[in-house]
Design a protein around this motif. Structure first.
Motif, PDB file in Angstrom:
ATOM      1  N   MET A 130      -2.620  -4.208 -11.406  1.00 40.73           N
ATOM      2  CA  MET A 130      -3.694  -4.018 -10.428  1.00 40.73           C
ATOM      3  C   MET A 130      -3.740  -2.568  -9.994  1.00 40.73           C
ATOM      4  O   MET A 130      -2.702  -1.949  -9.741  1.00 40.73           O
ATOM      5  CB  MET A 130      -3.457  -4.909  -9.209  1.00 40.73           C
ATOM      6  N   LYS A 131      -4.929  -2.020  -9.927  1.00 36.01           N
ATOM      7  CA  LYS A 131      -5.135  -0.645  -9.465  1.00 36.01           C
ATOM      8  C   LYS A 131      -5.695  -0.693  -8.043  1.00 36.01           C
ATOM      9  O   LYS A 131      -6.656  -1.412  -7.769  1.00 36.01           O
ATOM     10  CB  LYS A 131      -6.135   0.087 -10.360  1.00 36.01           C
ATOM     11  N   ALA A 132      -5.068   0.067  -7.142  1.00 33.31           N
ATOM     12  CA  ALA A 132      -5.540   0.127  -5.751  1.00 33.31           C
ATOM     13  C   ALA A 132      -6.042   1.536  -5.458  1.00 33.31           C
ATOM     14  O   ALA A 132      -5.301   2.509  -5.597  1.00 33.31           O
ATOM     15  CB  ALA A 132      -4.417  -0.241  -4.788  1.00 33.31           C
ATOM     16  N   VAL A 133      -7.305   1.626  -5.060  1.00 35.90           N
ATOM     17  CA  VAL A 133      -7.956   2.920  -4.842  1.00 35.90           C
ATOM     18  C   VAL A 133      -8.511   2.981  -3.428  1.00 35.90           C
ATOM     19  O   VAL A 133      -9.252   2.086  -3.004  1.00 35.90           O
ATOM     20  CB  VAL A 133      -9.101   3.147  -5.853  1.00 35.90           C
ATOM     21  N   ILE A 134      -8.145   4.012  -2.693  1.00 38.76           N
ATOM     22  CA  ILE A 134      -8.741   4.262  -1.384  1.00 38.76           C
ATOM     23  C   ILE A 134      -9.908   5.224  -1.565  1.00 38.76           C
ATOM     24  O   ILE A 134      -9.767   6.264  -2.221  1.00 38.76           O
ATOM     25  CB  ILE A 134      -7.707   4.850  -0.405  1.00 38.76           C
TER      26      ILE A 134
ATOM     27  N   VAL B 141      -8.646  -2.997  -6.810  1.00 34.27           N
ATOM     28  CA  VAL B 141      -8.913  -3.155  -5.382  1.00 34.27           C
ATOM     29  C   VAL B 141      -9.486  -1.829  -4.892  1.00 34.27           C
ATOM     30  O   VAL B 141      -8.820  -0.786  -4.970  1.00 34.27           O
ATOM     31  CB  VAL B 141      -7.634  -3.484  -4.585  1.00 34.27           C
ATOM     32  N   LEU B 142     -10.713  -1.860  -4.414  1.00 37.26           N
ATOM     33  CA  LEU B 142     -11.364  -0.670  -3.872  1.00 37.26           C
ATOM     34  C   LEU B 142     -11.406  -0.809  -2.353  1.00 37.26           C
ATOM     35  O   LEU B 142     -11.971  -1.769  -1.832  1.00 37.26           O
ATOM     36  CB  LEU B 142     -12.782  -0.520  -4.428  1.00 37.26           C
ATOM     37  N   ILE B 143     -10.816   0.147  -1.653  1.00 36.30           N
ATOM     38  CA  ILE B 143     -10.715   0.072  -0.196  1.00 36.30           C
ATOM     39  C   ILE B 143     -11.641   1.118   0.407  1.00 36.30           C
ATOM     40  O   ILE B 143     -11.370   2.321   0.343  1.00 36.30           O
ATOM     41  CB  ILE B 143      -9.271   0.286   0.275  1.00 36.30           C
TER      42      ILE B 143
END
Length: 416
Positions: A1-5, A97-99
């Motif tokens: 999973m890639k998490a990007v702020i 996941v785009l935050i």
């Protein structure tokens, strides 16, 4: 999973639109995308997408989909909101996941970065001096919080193709749209958005970390016995056994609350030794282990939490049964054997409330009450509709602390 702020120093630079179009392009490539709208009090993602699962491969977590009216959440409710997002995330198991974060630096950013290992930070700016300065100023904050995580800049609403210099990589330049119409932005700037997708796809895979559940009290021991000391008049001896097998003795001048786990034992001792002058009054009778446990555990290591007043005390600052507000936990307070209680915040001063006078309020309950007509006051508290209080008064009256002048108290708060 890639998490990007996705972050911007200033509002209005197109951060939410950029986030939405990145999600759309990733979804077209067959990737599952979960968007967290972290701009909790002024959400926008619910205007870009309709509902929580608006299209194939895209899921939205936004307070705009949860509350029908304006809402202001802070402190522990921010953490609960992010906790709900985490539960959804586990069910969906997305690829990305785009935050979408609020502008500036707020407690939302701090909570996020305390609990999320970020794989990439995308700064969205405009090709203007003011916007660029805000991004550059906040880069240090993210570097300190996230370490040497990969970062990139997207210039939005560009009026030319001039390559401006930044201390981090310039990924894309999104052109200004005619009459600010962003309906066809992804189609018009697909090549630039693809550059962003390629960059974040190469970022580190991450996991969302668990929140701490550490209690405010030492919950690692049981009381095996309590008795009056022979050589010290009225002193109570506690025999303690810890989870690791260690045994200790504790001498106190009178019984008192030590932990949620041991309160039942202490409370029973007080009740059965009234001959020693211990007062097992209505407060101690009402504040059993269950009520104290729900009060203490609701804080979950936070400094503040939301509670509903279920029995309004007769204090200088009058409250309304059913209202909701922010509390801080009080420990080691004199009286009532030092049982924990809360300090309930109002614009006219704080009110001390006991476990039998309040009920924990989580995100789901607050959402339900706001949507059912609760009214937010200027100090962040929520009053139930007047007709609801009237029904409560007619049914329970003094039993929940509603006196005959309750309507005057209600109107006074509502009009202040």
């Amino acid at each position: 999973m890639k998490a990007v702020i996705i972050y911007s120093g200033k509002g209005g630079v197109g951060k939410t639109t950029t986030t939405a179009n990145i999600a759309r392009l990733l979804a077209k490539h067959g990737k599952k995308v979960f968007i967290i709208d972290a701009d909790i009090n002024t959400p926008s993602m619910n205007t870009e997408f309709e509902g929580e699962h608006p299209q194939e491969n895209i899921w939205i977590h936004s307070s705009g989909n949860m509350f029908d009216k304006f809402i202001y959440l802070e402190k522990s409710m921010v953490r609960q909101y992010l906790g709900l997002a985490k539960k959804k995330l586990r069910l969906i198991n997305p690829d990305f996941v785009l935050i979408d974060t609020p502008p500036s630096v707020t407690n939302v950013h701090i909570e996020l970065l305390n609990n999320v290992k970020v794989g990439y930070i995308l700064f969205v700016t405009q090709p203007t001096k003011l916007s660029n300065q805000d991004v550059l100023r906040t880069m240090k904050f993210f570097r300190e919080r996230c370490g040497q995580v990969n970062c990139g800049i997207v210039e939005n609403m560009c009026y030319d193709n001039t390559k401006r210099n930044y201390p981090i990589k310039l990924l894309a330049q999104i052109p200004m749209q005619d009459k600010m119409n962003t309906g066809n932005l992804l189609c018009n700037a697909k090549e630039e958005f693809q550059k962003i997708v390629d960059e974040i796809s190469a970022s580190e895979s991450v996991v969302i970390e668990e929140y701490s559940t550490e209690k405010g009290y030492d919950e690692s021991f049981d009381i095996t016995d309590m008795y009056l000391m022979q050589n010290r008049r009225k002193y109570v001896q506690y025999e303690l056994k810890y989870d690791d097998g260690t045994e200790k003795f504790l001498s106190l001048p009178s019984p008192k609350f030590l932990s949620v786990r041991t309160w039942g034992k202490v409370r029973n001792y007080i009740q059965t030794h009234d001959d020693l002058g211990y007062r097992f009054d209505m407060r101690i009778e009402n504040c059993d282990e269950g009520k104290i446990s729900r009060l203490v555990n609701h804080f979950q290591n936070d400094e503040n939490a939301y509670f509903m007043v279920i029995n309004s005390p007769l204090t200088e600052v009058r409250l309304i049964a059913g209202e909701i507000g922010i509390c801080s936990l009080l420990t080691g307070q004199k009286g009532h054997y030092e049982i924990p209680r809360v300090s309930y915040q109002t614009s006219r001063g704080n009110v001390v409330l006991f476990p039998d006078e309040v009920m924990p309020v989580d995100m789901e309950l607050l959402q339900q009450q706001v949507n059912d007509g609760f009214i937010m006051l200027s100090d962040g508290r929520y009053l139930p509709p007047k007709e609801t209080v009237e029904m409560c008064y007619n049914a329970y009256g003094l039993r929940v602390g509603l006196l005959d002048d309750w309507e005057n108290v209600y109107d006074d708060w509502f009009n202040c």
